[in-house]
Scaffold this motif. Structure first.
Motif, PDB file in Angstrom:
ATOM      1  N   LEU A  74      -8.077  -4.386   0.654  1.00 59.47           N
ATOM      2  CA  LEU A  74      -7.628  -2.991   0.632  1.00 59.47           C
ATOM      3  C   LEU A  74      -8.616  -2.092   1.364  1.00 59.47           C
ATOM      4  O   LEU A  74      -9.767  -2.459   1.591  1.00 59.47           O
ATOM      5  CB  LEU A  74      -7.522  -2.505  -0.820  1.00 59.47           C
ATOM      6  CG  LEU A  74      -6.633  -3.310  -1.762  1.00 59.47           C
ATOM      7  CD1 LEU A  74      -6.789  -2.800  -3.192  1.00 59.47           C
ATOM      8  CD2 LEU A  74      -5.190  -3.251  -1.322  1.00 59.47           C
ATOM      9  N   GLN A  75      -8.159  -0.874   1.666  1.00 56.74           N
ATOM     10  CA  GLN A  75      -9.066   0.150   2.168  1.00 56.74           C
ATOM     11  C   GLN A  75      -9.976   0.583   1.018  1.00 56.74           C
ATOM     12  O   GLN A  75      -9.742   0.241  -0.134  1.00 56.74           O
ATOM     13  CB  GLN A  75      -8.283   1.346   2.733  1.00 56.74           C
ATOM     14  CG  GLN A  75      -7.670   2.279   1.716  1.00 56.74           C
ATOM     15  CD  GLN A  75      -6.346   1.805   1.153  1.00 56.74           C
ATOM     16  OE1 GLN A  75      -5.899   0.687   1.397  1.00 56.74           O
ATOM     17  NE2 GLN A  75      -5.695   2.663   0.380  1.00 56.74           N
ATOM     18  N   LEU A  76     -10.990   1.333   1.324  1.00 56.67           N
ATOM     19  CA  LEU A  76     -11.956   1.768   0.320  1.00 56.67           C
ATOM     20  C   LEU A  76     -11.449   3.032  -0.369  1.00 56.67           C
ATOM     21  O   LEU A  76     -10.837   3.887   0.272  1.00 56.67           O
ATOM     22  CB  LEU A  76     -13.297   2.039   0.998  1.00 56.67           C
ATOM     23  CG  LEU A  76     -13.818   0.888   1.868  1.00 56.67           C
ATOM     24  CD1 LEU A  76     -15.048   1.318   2.647  1.00 56.67           C
ATOM     25  CD2 LEU A  76     -14.096  -0.341   1.036  1.00 56.67           C
ATOM     26  N   GLY A  77     -11.703   3.148  -1.662  1.00 61.51           N
ATOM     27  CA  GLY A  77     -11.263   4.360  -2.346  1.00 61.51           C
ATOM     28  C   GLY A  77     -11.144   4.172  -3.832  1.00 61.51           C
ATOM     29  O   GLY A  77     -11.426   3.105  -4.368  1.00 61.51           O
ATOM     30  N   GLY A  78     -10.705   5.243  -4.487  1.00 62.21           N
ATOM     31  CA  GLY A  78     -10.550   5.161  -5.929  1.00 62.21           C
ATOM     32  C   GLY A  78     -10.318   6.492  -6.585  1.00 62.21           C
ATOM     33  O   GLY A  78      -9.822   7.435  -5.970  1.00 62.21           O
ATOM     34  N   HIS A  79     -10.719   6.561  -7.834  1.00 61.24           N
ATOM     35  CA  HIS A  79     -10.483   7.738  -8.674  1.00 61.24           C
ATOM     36  C   HIS A  79     -11.389   8.908  -8.288  1.00 61.24           C
ATOM     37  O   HIS A  79     -12.524   8.708  -7.856  1.00 61.24           O
ATOM     38  CB  HIS A  79     -10.722   7.391 -10.139  1.00 61.24           C
ATOM     39  CG  HIS A  79      -9.731   6.419 -10.671  1.00 61.24           C
ATOM     40  ND1 HIS A  79     -10.024   5.091 -10.835  1.00 61.24           N
ATOM     41  CD2 HIS A  79      -8.449   6.577 -11.048  1.00 61.24           C
ATOM     42  CE1 HIS A  79      -8.955   4.469 -11.313  1.00 61.24           C
ATOM     43  NE2 HIS A  79      -7.985   5.348 -11.439  1.00 61.24           N
ATOM     44  N   THR A 161      -4.912 -11.875   4.697  1.00 63.64           N
ATOM     45  CA  THR A 161      -4.034 -11.961   3.538  1.00 63.64           C
ATOM     46  C   THR A 161      -4.891 -12.430   2.371  1.00 63.64           C
ATOM     47  O   THR A 161      -5.870 -13.154   2.589  1.00 63.64           O
ATOM     48  CB  THR A 161      -2.874 -12.957   3.763  1.00 63.64           C
ATOM     49  OG1 THR A 161      -3.414 -14.213   4.128  1.00 63.64           O
ATOM     50  CG2 THR A 161      -1.924 -12.472   4.830  1.00 63.64           C
ATOM     51  N   PRO A 162      -4.598 -11.986   1.173  1.00 65.75           N
ATOM     52  CA  PRO A 162      -3.525 -11.060   0.864  1.00 65.75           C
ATOM     53  C   PRO A 162      -3.930  -9.607   1.108  1.00 65.75           C
ATOM     54  O   PRO A 162      -5.050  -9.205   0.826  1.00 65.75           O
ATOM     55  CB  PRO A 162      -3.287 -11.289  -0.628  1.00 65.75           C
ATOM     56  CG  PRO A 162      -4.628 -11.705  -1.156  1.00 65.75           C
ATOM     57  CD  PRO A 162      -5.289 -12.462  -0.036  1.00 65.75           C
ATOM     58  N   THR A 163      -3.019  -8.869   1.666  1.00 67.22           N
ATOM     59  CA  THR A 163      -3.095  -7.417   1.732  1.00 67.22           C
ATOM     60  C   THR A 163      -1.676  -6.918   1.511  1.00 67.22           C
ATOM     61  O   THR A 163      -0.770  -7.721   1.313  1.00 67.22           O
ATOM     62  CB  THR A 163      -3.718  -6.915   3.055  1.00 67.22           C
ATOM     63  OG1 THR A 163      -4.018  -5.534   2.913  1.00 67.22           O
ATOM     64  CG2 THR A 163      -2.827  -7.140   4.241  1.00 67.22           C
ATOM     65  N   ASP A 164      -1.465  -5.634   1.523  1.00 65.60           N
ATOM     66  CA  ASP A 164      -0.113  -5.154   1.281  1.00 65.60           C
ATOM     67  C   ASP A 164       0.395  -4.318   2.448  1.00 65.60           C
ATOM     68  O   ASP A 164      -0.351  -3.991   3.368  1.00 65.60           O
ATOM     69  CB  ASP A 164      -0.019  -4.400  -0.048  1.00 65.60           C
ATOM     70  CG  ASP A 164      -0.865  -3.146  -0.100  1.00 65.60           C
ATOM     71  OD1 ASP A 164      -1.226  -2.602   0.967  1.00 65.60           O
ATOM     72  OD2 ASP A 164      -1.162  -2.679  -1.202  1.00 65.60           O
ATOM     73  N   GLU A 165       1.655  -3.998   2.384  1.00 62.75           N
ATOM     74  CA  GLU A 165       2.286  -3.235   3.471  1.00 62.75           C
ATOM     75  C   GLU A 165       1.698  -1.836   3.596  1.00 62.75           C
ATOM     76  O   GLU A 165       1.643  -1.285   4.690  1.00 62.75           O
ATOM     77  CB  GLU A 165       3.801  -3.178   3.292  1.00 62.75           C
ATOM     78  CG  GLU A 165       4.486  -4.468   3.672  1.00 62.75           C
ATOM     79  CD  GLU A 165       4.119  -4.950   5.073  1.00 62.75           C
ATOM     80  OE1 GLU A 165       4.224  -4.177   6.051  1.00 62.75           O
ATOM     81  OE2 GLU A 165       3.712  -6.112   5.201  1.00 62.75           O
ATOM     82  N   ALA A 166       1.258  -1.247   2.499  1.00 65.69           N
ATOM     83  CA  ALA A 166       0.666   0.094   2.563  1.00 65.69           C
ATOM     84  C   ALA A 166      -0.593   0.085   3.429  1.00 65.69           C
ATOM     85  O   ALA A 166      -0.817   1.004   4.220  1.00 65.69           O
ATOM     86  CB  ALA A 166       0.364   0.622   1.168  1.00 65.69           C
ATOM     87  N   VAL A 167      -1.418  -0.955   3.298  1.00 68.00           N
ATOM     88  CA  VAL A 167      -2.626  -1.071   4.122  1.00 68.00           C
ATOM     89  C   VAL A 167      -2.227  -1.260   5.587  1.00 68.00           C
ATOM     90  O   VAL A 167      -2.802  -0.634   6.478  1.00 68.00           O
ATOM     91  CB  VAL A 167      -3.528  -2.222   3.638  1.00 68.00           C
ATOM     92  CG1 VAL A 167      -4.676  -2.454   4.607  1.00 68.00           C
ATOM     93  CG2 VAL A 167      -4.057  -1.946   2.245  1.00 68.00           C
ATOM     94  N   ARG A 168      -1.250  -2.089   5.824  1.00 65.18           N
ATOM     95  CA  ARG A 168      -0.790  -2.325   7.202  1.00 65.18           C
ATOM     96  C   ARG A 168      -0.243  -1.044   7.828  1.00 65.18           C
ATOM     97  O   ARG A 168      -0.537  -0.745   8.987  1.00 65.18           O
ATOM     98  CB  ARG A 168       0.244  -3.452   7.225  1.00 65.18           C
ATOM     99  CG  ARG A 168      -0.370  -4.789   6.824  1.00 65.18           C
ATOM    100  CD  ARG A 168       0.627  -5.935   6.815  1.00 65.18           C
ATOM    101  NE  ARG A 168       0.012  -7.136   6.272  1.00 65.18           N
ATOM    102  CZ  ARG A 168      -0.859  -7.898   6.916  1.00 65.18           C
ATOM    103  NH1 ARG A 168      -1.218  -7.604   8.138  1.00 65.18           N
ATOM    104  NH2 ARG A 168      -1.376  -8.973   6.342  1.00 65.18           N
TER     105      ARG A 168
END
Length: 181
Positions: A74-79, A161-168
């Protein structure tokens, strides 16, 4: 200005790149209208989060984290945290903490929005993620944080992989509009 007020400002002024993103923008704004605590993890129906796609100085490599809980790249990030005054500040703080790279060239306008289910509450909840882009300085060296099982550079055209479509989608949007600073 509070973080909540900044989130409303950002989402009100942001020009969504397409109708689907505009519907999400409106949904995020409704969430903030309905929840005074909508930027905080304690807001059980969902809460605003902030993330950053870090690109190398050439814009051809992306820095992704193998998230220790999600077990996906995933990309970096959070709350958002109490000291964050703006969404952009939260996104940059998260990117810096999770990458170990100082002096990221951060663009203060979001690239896209994403809503995804999370397990941070037993009752179920949503992350309403406001996603940004930043460029690492030339020859930047990264360091794995406690939140990550791994952290690596990948060719933007060859995501792991695994990653998701949002990251792509985020990578495609970021590369499609080289951000000027």
């Amino acid at each position: 200005m509070t973080l909540h007020a900044d989130a409303v400002r950002v989402l009100t002024t942001w020009q969504a790149p397409d109708p689907a993103q505009d519907r999400l923008r409106q949904d995020f704004l409704r969430h903030l209208e309905d929840h005074a605590n909508g930027t905080w993890r304690e807001c059980v129906p969902g809460h605003i989060t902030a993330s950053t796609l870090v690109l190398d100085a050439t814009g051809t490599q992306v820095l992704l984290t193998l998230h220790s809980k999600v077990k996906a790249w995933l990309q970096l990030g959070g709350h958002c945290e109490a000291g964050d005054r703006t969404l952009a500040e939260a996104a940059l703080r998260e990117a810096t903490e999770e990458s170990g790279i100082p002096d990221l060239a951060f663009h203060p306008d979001p690239v896209q929005l994403d809503r995804h289910a999370v397990r941070c509450h037993p009752e179920g909840s949503w992350h309403l993620d406001v996603q940004y882009v930043a460029y690492a300085p030339e020859n930047a060296r990264h360091a794995i944080s406690d939140e990550s099982d791994d952290l690596r550079w990948f060719a933007a055209a060859d995501l792991p992989t695994p990653t998701d479509e949002a990251v792509r989608r985020l990578v495609t949007r970021a590369l499609g509009k080289r951000v000027a600073f």
